[in-house]
Design a protein around this motif. Structure first.
Motif, short mmCIF file in Angstrom:
data_model
loop_
_atom_site.label_atom_id
_atom_site.label_comp_id
_atom_site.label_asym_id
_atom_site.label_seq_id
_atom_site.Cartn_x
_atom_site.Cartn_y
_atom_site.Cartn_z
N TYR A 442 38.56 34.86 24.60
CA TYR A 442 37.12 34.60 24.56
C TYR A 442 36.41 35.31 25.70
O TYR A 442 35.35 35.93 25.50
CB TYR A 442 36.85 33.10 24.63
CG TYR A 442 35.37 32.78 24.65
CD1 TYR A 442 34.64 32.75 23.48
CD2 TYR A 442 34.70 32.53 25.85
CE1 TYR A 442 33.27 32.50 23.49
CE2 TYR A 442 33.35 32.27 25.89
CZ TYR A 442 32.63 32.25 24.70
OH TYR A 442 31.28 32.01 24.71
N LEU A 443 36.97 35.24 26.90
CA LEU A 443 36.34 35.91 28.05
C LEU A 443 36.28 37.42 27.82
O LEU A 443 35.30 38.06 28.19
CB LEU A 443 37.13 35.60 29.33
CG LEU A 443 37.11 34.14 29.79
CD1 LEU A 443 37.89 33.98 31.10
CD2 LEU A 443 35.69 33.62 29.95
N ALA A 444 37.31 37.97 27.19
CA ALA A 444 37.29 39.40 26.89
C ALA A 444 36.19 39.72 25.87
O ALA A 444 35.52 40.76 25.96
CB ALA A 444 38.65 39.85 26.35
N SER A 445 35.97 38.80 24.92
CA SER A 445 34.95 39.05 23.88
C SER A 445 33.53 39.02 24.44
O SER A 445 32.63 39.66 23.88
CB SER A 445 35.08 37.99 22.77
OG SER A 445 34.67 36.71 23.23
N VAL A 446 33.32 38.30 25.55
CA VAL A 446 31.98 38.25 26.14
C VAL A 446 31.79 39.28 27.26
O VAL A 446 30.73 39.32 27.89
CB VAL A 446 31.65 36.84 26.68
CG1 VAL A 446 31.61 35.84 25.54
CG2 VAL A 446 32.65 36.41 27.75
N GLY A 447 32.84 40.09 27.53
CA GLY A 447 32.64 41.20 28.46
C GLY A 447 33.56 41.27 29.65
O GLY A 447 33.43 42.18 30.47
N TYR A 448 34.52 40.32 29.77
CA TYR A 448 35.42 40.43 30.92
C TYR A 448 36.43 41.54 30.69
O TYR A 448 37.13 41.56 29.69
CB TYR A 448 36.15 39.12 31.19
CG TYR A 448 37.14 39.26 32.35
CD1 TYR A 448 36.67 39.51 33.64
CD2 TYR A 448 38.51 39.19 32.14
CE1 TYR A 448 37.55 39.66 34.69
CE2 TYR A 448 39.40 39.33 33.20
CZ TYR A 448 38.92 39.58 34.47
OH TYR A 448 39.79 39.74 35.51
N ASP A 449 36.50 42.47 31.64
CA ASP A 449 37.42 43.60 31.55
C ASP A 449 38.68 43.26 32.32
O ASP A 449 38.65 43.15 33.54
CB ASP A 449 36.75 44.85 32.13
CG ASP A 449 37.53 46.12 31.80
OD1 ASP A 449 38.26 46.12 30.79
OD2 ASP A 449 37.41 47.09 32.55
N ASP A 450 39.78 43.08 31.60
CA ASP A 450 41.05 42.66 32.20
C ASP A 450 41.52 43.70 33.22
O ASP A 450 41.91 44.82 32.87
CB ASP A 450 42.09 42.49 31.09
CG ASP A 450 43.35 41.80 31.59
OD1 ASP A 450 43.92 42.29 32.57
OD2 ASP A 450 43.74 40.78 31.00
N ILE A 451 41.51 43.34 34.51
CA ILE A 451 41.85 44.33 35.54
C ILE A 451 43.34 44.62 35.57
O ILE A 451 43.75 45.70 36.03
CB ILE A 451 41.37 43.86 36.93
CG1 ILE A 451 42.05 42.57 37.36
CG2 ILE A 451 39.86 43.73 36.97
CD1 ILE A 451 41.74 42.17 38.79
#
Length: 462
Positions: A442-451
């Motif tokens: 979900y966080l990835a879908s709202v814009g979090y870029d997995d570092i």
């Protein structure tokens, strides 16, 4: 009234002149100087060449930046140049051009204090860039192979890789030299003398001298500059390398292994006693010959495993040695993340994630050469927890928390139970209920870029 002087036809030898027969028909002195200029003496013409100036203009426009003391922006430069091109070129060719003072800007240093920058006007930035484009190829063959700062096709990554190579060769002690306010203390007389060794066109030397002494505007007042090459100008990095080339040659003549990036210099030796001796000799040369100031409190002798160089340090596990980010670099990264993900700010999560991605992209682009997968994995989980904390704080009301938890897949009773929880934000951010609702996907879908994923991709390129 004085009689008009009788002269012969243009291009023909004058009759009745007191000169030897062999000199008849010779060119005038001025014409000889113009016609005899070779590649080393027509530097100003090469600098002011239309193609070179166009290239410099595009470079300055791409870099952007703020206006100088005249207030002219990068967007306003082209109309100005179209109107005043002839006047500007004539002033430069005749030596009448006078650069404007630089605007003083102070930015905080990571370890405290401020770094003073000098922002030239956009026109002066363009002229400086045109000078660099011509002089850089001249000086590149003269620079040391151990110099990595502000040079084409060279980087901090190459510098720290060379440091690792020296460590693996058995050079386990480093002399870490720190120059106090290097860019502000360069001696103008020494620098001009160095320039004259290679630049035979005195007009270019004098133009550079004007840029060195054009003054600094601070709090509305212009102060003269009698030393230093203010950081912020396009010419300053090249001049700083020219100035320290004498130091590079000294180290090379003594057979030292060293890495220099601008004013950061590390010299690698095999014993502490040798390191202390090298430190004393270097301080003597830098302060005595080059008139610089060595920061005795920050300059030190030690192990590359503990000391910081360009934000990195080395590590050793068993027989393997490698590169890692220094502890201070990790601390600054976390401090910046705390600032960007503060739950007190009145921004949407999407906006916070955009700013976060912009910062982590630059940080990983620089530090991805280091071996830090375990660090990045922990940081990745920590950042996600901070984002979940922001969501929980922004939901605020009990009903809002309940409705959002239900929307994200939590059953009604559990949603009411957690919506009424009085636990602290940070504790709930690590709870299973938010891990199940605000999932990594979900966080990835709202814009979090997995570092972590991005680090793996970047690190594999090295």
């Amino acid at each position: 009234m004085q009689r008009p002087q009788k002269t012969a036809q243009a291009g023909c030898p004058c009759e009745g002149m007191l000169e030897t027969e062999s000199n008849r028909g010779a060119c005038s002195i001025a014409l000889t100087e113009t016609e005899r200029r070779d590649g080393a003496e027509d530097l100003l013409e090469r600098i002011l060449d239309r193609n070179n100036l166009n290239k410099a203009y595009l470079k300055v426009k791409r870099n952007g930046g703020s206006a100088g003391v005249d207030g002219m922006t990068v967007e306003e430069m082209l109309p100005y140049l179209k109107e005043h091109r002839g006047e500007l070129l004539n002033a430069l060719k005749s030596g009448r051009y006078k650069p404007q003072a630089v605007r003083r800007v102070e930015i905080p240093k990571p370890d405290g204090g401020v770094r003073k920058l000098g922002v030239p006007t956009v026109v002066d930035r363009m002229i400086q860039q045109a000078i660099v484009q011509v002089l850089q190829p001249m000086y590149e063959p003269l620079f040391s192979d151990s110099s990595y700062g502000f040079r084409p096709k060279r980087s901090a990554h190459q510098a720290i890789s060379k440091a690792l190579e020296y460590y693996e060769q058995g050079y386990r002690y480093v002399v870490d030299l720190d120059l106090a306010k290097y860019f502000d203390t360069v001696n103008h007389a020494i620098l001009i003398g160095m320039l004259r060794e290679q630049i035979k066109d005195e007009r270019v030397v004098q133009l550079i001298r004007k840029y060195l002494r054009n003054g600094v505007m601070e709090h509305g007042l212009i102060s003269p500059t009698r030393e230093g090459t203010p950081q912020g100008g396009n010419l300053s990095p090249l001049l700083s390398n020219i100035y320290l080339t004498a130091f590079d040659r000294l180290l090379e003549s003594r057979g030292h292994k060293f890495v220099r990036y601008a004013d950061d210099c590390n010299i690698y030796v095999k014993s502490r006693r040798a390191a202390e001796r090298v430190m004393a000799n270097c301080v003597k040369f830098l302060e005595g010959t080059l008139k610089l100031k060595v920061n005795q409190t920050k300059s030190q002798v030690g192990s590359p495993i503990r000391l910081k160089f360009l934000g990195f340090s080395l590590y050793k596990t068993g027989r393997k040695a490698g590169i890692r980010p220094h502890q201070k670099s990790i601390k600054r990264f976390k401090d910046k993340i705390r600032e960007l993900t503060s739950r007190k700010q009145a921004r949407s999560v999407e906006m916070i994630l955009k700013r976060l991605k912009r910062y982590t992209t630059g940080w990983l682009g620089y530090y991805s050469i280091a071996d830090m997968e375990s660090h990045i994995k922990r940081l990745n989980e920590w950042i996600r927890r901070r984002i979940r904390q922001i969501y929980w704080k922004q939901w605020k009301k009990i009903k809002t928390k309940h409705d959002n938890l239900v929307r994200l897949g939590i059953n009604n009773s559990k949603a009411w139970e957690w919506a009424n929880s009085r636990k602290a934000y940070w504790r709930i951010a690590d709870s299973y209920i938010l891990h199940r609702s605000l999932t990594n996907e979900y966080l990835a879908s709202v814009g979090y870029d997995d570092i972590l994923n991005r680090y793996k991709v970047l690190h594999s390129n090295y």
